[in-house]
Design an enzyme around this catalytic site. Structure first.
Site, PDB file in Angstrom:
ATOM      1  N   PRO A 189       0.856  -1.194   0.000  1.00  0.00           N
ATOM      2  CA  PRO A 189       0.000   0.000   0.000  1.00  0.00           C
ATOM      3  C   PRO A 189       0.885   1.234   0.000  1.00  0.00           C
ATOM      4  CG  PRO A 189       0.036  -1.023   2.179  1.00  0.00           C
ATOM      5  CD  PRO A 189       0.777  -1.947   1.270  1.00  0.00           C
ATOM      6  N   MET A 190       0.613   2.181  -0.913  1.00  0.00           N
ATOM      7  CA  MET A 190       1.435   3.396  -1.007  1.00  0.00           C
ATOM      8  C   MET A 190       0.521   4.605  -1.181  1.00  0.00           C
ATOM      9  SD  MET A 190       4.598   2.049  -3.394  1.00  0.00           S
ATOM     10  CE  MET A 190       3.570   1.022  -4.475  1.00  0.00           C
ATOM     11  N   CYS A 204       3.536   3.407   8.996  1.00  0.00           N
ATOM     12  CA  CYS A 204       3.663   4.695   8.307  1.00  0.00           C
ATOM     13  C   CYS A 204       4.139   5.767   9.282  1.00  0.00           C
ATOM     14  CB  CYS A 204       2.336   5.104   7.681  1.00  0.00           C
ATOM     15  SG  CYS A 204       2.420   6.695   6.814  1.00  0.00           S
ATOM     16  N   LYS A 250       0.854  -4.677   9.105  1.00  0.00           N
ATOM     17  CA  LYS A 250       2.108  -4.260   8.466  1.00  0.00           C
ATOM     18  C   LYS A 250       2.829  -3.336   9.432  1.00  0.00           C
ATOM     19  CE  LYS A 250       4.113  -2.560   4.144  1.00  0.00           C
ATOM     20  NZ  LYS A 250       5.025  -1.522   4.642  1.00  0.00           N
ATOM     21  N   HIS A 288       8.286  -4.396   7.374  1.00  0.00           N
ATOM     22  CA  HIS A 288       9.232  -3.504   6.710  1.00  0.00           C
ATOM     23  C   HIS A 288      10.506  -3.549   7.540  1.00  0.00           C
ATOM     24  CE1 HIS A 288       9.960   0.609   4.584  1.00  0.00           C
ATOM     25  NE2 HIS A 288      11.074  -0.078   4.747  1.00  0.00           N
ATOM     26  N   ASN A 327       9.396  -6.743   3.586  1.00  0.00           N
ATOM     27  CA  ASN A 327       9.256  -5.539   2.768  1.00  0.00           C
ATOM     28  C   ASN A 327      10.468  -4.640   3.028  1.00  0.00           C
ATOM     29  OD1 ASN A 327       7.501  -2.504   3.257  1.00  0.00           O
ATOM     30  ND2 ASN A 327       7.938  -3.345   1.260  1.00  0.00           N
ATOM     31  N   GLY A 357       7.296  -2.149  -2.969  1.00  0.00           N
ATOM     32  CA  GLY A 357       6.576  -0.909  -3.146  1.00  0.00           C
ATOM     33  C   GLY A 357       7.092  -0.110  -4.318  1.00  0.00           C
ATOM     34  N   ARG A 358       8.092   0.747  -4.070  1.00  0.00           N
ATOM     35  CA  ARG A 358       8.579   1.660  -5.099  1.00  0.00           C
ATOM     36  C   ARG A 358       9.099   0.934  -6.333  1.00  0.00           C
ATOM     37  NH1 ARG A 358      12.744   4.748  -1.706  1.00  0.00           N
ATOM     38  NH2 ARG A 358      12.590   2.816  -0.502  1.00  0.00           N
TER      39      ARG A 358
END
Length: 335
Positions: free
Chosen positions: A13-14, A96, A135, A167, A207, A229-230
């Site tokens: 999710p971004m 986040c 996450k 992450h 991640n 992600g990126r």
């Protein structure tokens, strides 16, 4: 319940990136990758324009919904809405580090409150039949990563979490921007591998910092899955390798050019509904990364898709920049 196979490969999710257009495009490139929405807060889910904020095309499945919040009762209420919309999973954001999230006392801040995270997970598990996942980071600020990660993971598992996505960096809530938090804190893959060995029955994906298929494949020697992600966003063409490499299934389209052709009907449908071309095609800018003409493709699409009335001809012209550059290179090599 989630099977380990379900999380073998996921696109993270971004915020501002993994909207419904992005997910539809990514699904064009891979039928098996698990896709995630942008994070949405419990308040937005409960009180906002749900169809606008949460609507998705069934073609996107399997797609999971990420929630941000820290109040168990509100998360439970929001999870029920997520379930009613038909998502396959609800994921709690405990990673986040943005100012907005910190001001709301959720996201990575929750790494400091593992008991509350467990209460949140249990409240959602009691409210829905969907898989409930988490996450998180390996720690925040001055936390020692190993005890911090193992405590929050253990509490989540005890509360019934169906999977964990880790992450493999700390988040610094003070002193680093969200962008810096994606790069500066060092990665600690071995710690995440150690966590997986401690919880062998819990589906767990890693991640952070994974950019190539080879790096991702290596992680599967230790983990049940990888979440990227990126790399998937800036070089979406790598998703064409996901189904063959990770699931033993053929890619849904032959190459990036075929992906564009397959995406045209969706773009035309969205334009017919009044959507702007740039809102759909902005997720395609990295599609031809590494090919001759890729820079011209990006520039042309970025400049022309934003113009009033821009249609699919803009995308066709941008693709022509690549095909022409490849032809010129082929001719030069043959001369």
């Amino acid at each position: 319940m989630l099977a380990k196979e379900d999380i073998r490969f996921s696109v993270a999710p971004m915020m501002d990136w993994t909207d419904r257009h992005c997910r539809h495009f990514h699904r064009t490139l891979s039928r098996r990758a698990r896709l995630y929405t942008e994070m949405l807060t419990t308040g937005a889910v409960i009180h906002g324009d749900r169809q606008r904020l949460m609507g998705f095309d069934p073609f996107e499945q399997p797609v999971a919904f990420q929630l941000g919040g820290s109040e168990p009762d509100q998360l439970a209420k929001a999870a029920k809405v997520v379930e009613a919309f038909g998502y396959r999973e609800v994921n709690l954001n405990v990673g986040c580090p943005s100012d907005r999230v910190q001001n709301g006392a959720f996201g990575a801040c929750l790494m400091l409150r593992p008991a509350l995270v467990a209460d949140c997970v249990k409240a959602m598990k009691d409210a829905v039949t969907l898989p409930v996942t988490v996450k998180c980071r390996i720690g925040v600020d001055d936390q020692e990563p190993e005890p911090a990660l193992f405590e929050i993971a253990g509490r989540c598992v005890d509360a019934g979490a169906d999977a964990l996505f880790i992450h493999a960096r700390k988040a610094w809530l003070r002193g680093l921007s969200p962008k810096e938090n994606r790069d500066i804190p060092p990665l600690d893959y071995p710690l995440v591998h150690k966590l997986k060995r401690a919880f062998p029955d819990t589906p767990m994906a890693i991640n952070g910092g994974l950019a190539t298929i080879e790096e991702m494949r290596a992680q599967l020697n230790h983990m049940d899955g990888v979440m990227i992600g990126r790399a998937a966003y800036h070089d979406p063409g790598l998703l064409l390798s996901v189904d063959p490499e990770f699931f033993g299934a053929p890619a849904p389209v032959a190459d990036a050019f075929a992906a564009v052709e397959a995406y045209y009907p969706y773009i035309e449908r969205e334009l017919g509904r009044g959507e702007k071309l740039s809102n759909v095609t902005r997720h395609m800018l990295g599609l031809f990364a590494g090919l001759p003409g890729a820079r011209s493709f990006r520039r042309r699409l970025a400049l022309e898709a934003v113009r009033p009335g821009a249609g699919v001809g803009v995308l066709a012209s941008a693709v022509e920049e690549v095909t022409s550059a490849i032809a010129r290179m082929r001719d030069a090599n043959a001369a």
